[in-house]
Design an enzyme around this catalytic site. Structure first.
Site, PDB file in Angstrom:
ATOM      1  N   LYS A   1       2.929 -15.370   2.406  1.00  0.00           N
ATOM      2  CA  LYS A   1       2.874 -16.082   1.119  1.00  0.00           C
ATOM      3  C   LYS A   1       4.333 -16.334   0.741  1.00  0.00           C
ATOM      4  O   LYS A   1       4.800 -15.958  -0.339  1.00  0.00           O
ATOM      5  CB  LYS A   1       2.131 -15.195   0.094  1.00  0.00           C
ATOM      6  CG  LYS A   1       1.804 -15.885  -1.206  1.00  0.00           C
ATOM      7  CD  LYS A   1       0.706 -16.918  -1.105  1.00  0.00           C
ATOM      8  CE  LYS A   1       0.476 -17.590  -2.449  1.00  0.00           C
ATOM      9  NZ  LYS A   1      -0.429 -18.763  -2.364  1.00  0.00           N
TER      10      LYS A   1
ATOM     11  N   ASP B   1      -3.657 -17.911   1.487  1.00  0.00           N
ATOM     12  CA  ASP B   1      -4.812 -18.565   0.843  1.00  0.00           C
ATOM     13  C   ASP B   1      -5.410 -19.627   1.767  1.00  0.00           C
ATOM     14  O   ASP B   1      -6.631 -19.746   1.907  1.00  0.00           O
ATOM     15  CB  ASP B   1      -4.433 -19.157  -0.523  1.00  0.00           C
ATOM     16  CG  ASP B   1      -3.095 -19.867  -0.522  1.00  0.00           C
ATOM     17  OD1 ASP B   1      -2.311 -19.704   0.440  1.00  0.00           O
ATOM     18  OD2 ASP B   1      -2.823 -20.618  -1.477  1.00  0.00           O
TER      19      ASP B   1
ATOM     20  N   TYR C   1       0.817  -1.216   0.000  1.00  0.00           N
ATOM     21  CA  TYR C   1       0.000   0.000   0.000  1.00  0.00           C
ATOM     22  C   TYR C   1       0.853   1.270   0.000  1.00  0.00           C
ATOM     23  O   TYR C   1       0.381   2.331  -0.370  1.00  0.00           O
ATOM     24  CB  TYR C   1      -0.948   0.033   1.206  1.00  0.00           C
ATOM     25  CG  TYR C   1      -2.097  -0.963   1.134  1.00  0.00           C
ATOM     26  CD1 TYR C   1      -2.291  -1.775   0.033  1.00  0.00           C
ATOM     27  CD2 TYR C   1      -2.990  -1.073   2.183  1.00  0.00           C
ATOM     28  CE1 TYR C   1      -3.333  -2.686  -0.024  1.00  0.00           C
ATOM     29  CE2 TYR C   1      -4.044  -1.982   2.139  1.00  0.00           C
ATOM     30  CZ  TYR C   1      -4.210  -2.788   1.025  1.00  0.00           C
ATOM     31  OH  TYR C   1      -5.255  -3.673   0.980  1.00  0.00           O
TER      32      TYR C   1
ATOM     33  N   ASP D   1      -5.807  -6.457   5.707  1.00  0.00           N
ATOM     34  CA  ASP D   1      -6.976  -5.685   5.283  1.00  0.00           C
ATOM     35  C   ASP D   1      -8.114  -6.655   4.945  1.00  0.00           C
ATOM     36  O   ASP D   1      -9.261  -6.506   5.394  1.00  0.00           O
ATOM     37  CB  ASP D   1      -6.570  -4.869   4.039  1.00  0.00           C
ATOM     38  CG  ASP D   1      -7.602  -3.846   3.637  1.00  0.00           C
ATOM     39  OD1 ASP D   1      -8.613  -3.701   4.352  1.00  0.00           O
ATOM     40  OD2 ASP D   1      -7.409  -3.189   2.602  1.00  0.00           O
TER      41      ASP D   1
ATOM     42  N   ASP E   1     -11.458  -8.076   7.685  1.00  0.00           N
ATOM     43  CA  ASP E   1     -12.869  -7.900   7.302  1.00  0.00           C
ATOM     44  C   ASP E   1     -13.576  -9.251   7.259  1.00  0.00           C
ATOM     45  O   ASP E   1     -14.716  -9.382   7.706  1.00  0.00           O
ATOM     46  CB  ASP E   1     -12.981  -7.243   5.919  1.00  0.00           C
ATOM     47  CG  ASP E   1     -13.141  -5.738   6.026  1.00  0.00           C
ATOM     48  OD1 ASP E   1     -12.807  -5.188   7.096  1.00  0.00           O
ATOM     49  OD2 ASP E   1     -13.587  -5.117   5.050  1.00  0.00           O
TER      50      ASP E   1
END
Ligand code: NAD
Length: 356
Positions: free
Chosen positions: A191, A223, A140, A247, A251
């Site tokens: 990852k 994943d 980001y 992020d 959620d």
């Protein structure tokens, strides 16, 4: 030592839900908690009073405070303002000003509210996860970034995933310390099979774990973590991950609980100072009607007591009172089910106070 708190009610339902959290705080202070507090405006309320969403008065109070408790900001009245003056800018500004790099979001599903989840009650009842997300680095913010035209004359988008050792170490410490205060299990999500940035992340978490022998560290690819969160979410205690994975996963985890009025959050800096706020917004559709669920805000106060004031006894006392009122059947409209007792925002405050 007296703890100084800054209280920012904000806009919409903010003042109503903060008022209930303050009744709880007043009770704790009356019973011996060594803390005081002062109010300041943020967001639209600050624009109305000072012409800016994060004015100097609020900055000075928040910088001097040990912790900040916020309601919510925003509302239709401010949607036509120039962007720098909008309430949401106040939120971004305070996060930057206080250098809040760690976001802590619990997803707790009280057994009494298990029907609110979209998953089967037996999969989620009693769920208690804490997601620790890094907030100021990763893809980001990494440079270089942008959209440019490449040598073949084709437009190309570029973002850079980047984490330094010190950035990983400071978020890792927060996560290990949070795990020490809870179930002593930490799952680091990466990852590393594909991305070198997260290979370094994984190495650093393993190195750090030597300093926390009482915490069991595991690693999981992102994943698989997304899959496990809906397959068997109760396997998790604390999850730590970078900005982009966090992020999405935070959620996802919060929605396992199904009720936005129940979700607190904390954003911390290196000194343990934090900004504590419900995960929901200012709910203009129900503002001023004494209908909002104040529990996410009261649970944010619980996090403040636990993480910035290191007062586990007070945190536990309020948490237990909330479990009691839910078991007694008290519900605001957003979590109401047949057979329960419908209460207003202040009615829920009354019930929690009585349970304390
Ligand atoms: P919202 O979270 O305010 O509301 C979404 C829905 O959930 C609404 O129907 C609302 O009534 C309900 N709801 C939210 N909190 C509730 C509570 N405590 N009790 C009962 N019901 C509740 O999101 P939105 O409608 O997308 O945004 C409204 C305003 O809030 C916007 O101005 C937005 O920018 C702002 N916002 C602020 C924050 C923040 O302050 N951190 C976060 C998100 C949105």
């Amino acid at each position: 030592m007296t703890h100084h708190l800054a209280i920012l009610p904000g806009d919409g339902i903010g003042p109503e839900i903060i008022a209930q959290a303050i009744r709880i705080l007043d009770k704790l202070i009356a019973d011996g908690l060594d803390a005081d507090y002062q109010y300041a405006p943020l967001g639209g309320a600050a624009y109305d009073e000072y012409g800016a969403p994060y004015p100097e008065f609020t900055q000075n109070l928040c910088r001097a405070a040990d912790a900040v408790l916020l309601g919510a900001v925003g509302g239709p009245k401010y949607d036509t303002l120039d962007r720098p003056l909008r309430p949401e800018r106040g939120l971004l500004a305070i996060r930057k000003d206080l250098n809040l790099f760690a976001n802590l979001r619990p997803a707790v599903l009280y057994p009494e509210l298990a029907n609110a989840s979209s998953l089967k009650p037996e999969v989620v009842a009693g769920l208690d996860i804490l997601i620790v997300r890094e907030l100021t680095g990763d893809i980001y913010f990494g440079e270089p970034r942008g959209i440019h035209t490449n040598a073949q004359g084709e437009r190309e988008g570029v973002n850079t995933m980047r984490y330094s050792e010190s950035e990983i170490r400071r978020i890792g410490k927060i996560a290990f310390e949070a795990a020490q205060k809870r179930g002593k299990k930490l799952c680091s999500v990466d990852k590393a099979n594909v991305l070198e940035t997260t290979e370094l992340w994984k190495q650093m978490m393993t190195e750090l774990s030597a300093d926390y022998p009482d915490v069991a560290l595991t690693h999981m690819y992102v994943d698989n973590a997304a899959m496990q969160l809906v397959r068997a979410p109760k396997q998790f205690d604390v999850v730590v991950t970078g900005n982009i994975f966090g992020d999405i996963l935070s959620d996802q985890a919060s929605m396992l609980t199904g009720s936005i009025g129940m979700l607190p959050s904390a954003s911390l800096n290196e000194t343990g100072k934090g900004l504590y706020e419900p995960s929901h917004g200012s709910a203009p559709d129900i503002a001023g009607q004494n209908k909002a669920n104040p529990l996410a805000t009261i649970l944010s106060l619980v996090m403040l007591l636990r993480y910035s004031l290191n007062n586990e006894a007070a945190a536990h006392r309020v948490e237990t009172a909330i479990s009691t009122v839910l078991a007694q059947g008290y519900r605001t409209g957003d979590i109401f089910e047949d057979g329960c007792r419908l209460v207003s925002c202040s009615g829920m405050g009354d019930a929690v106070l009585a349970a304390m």
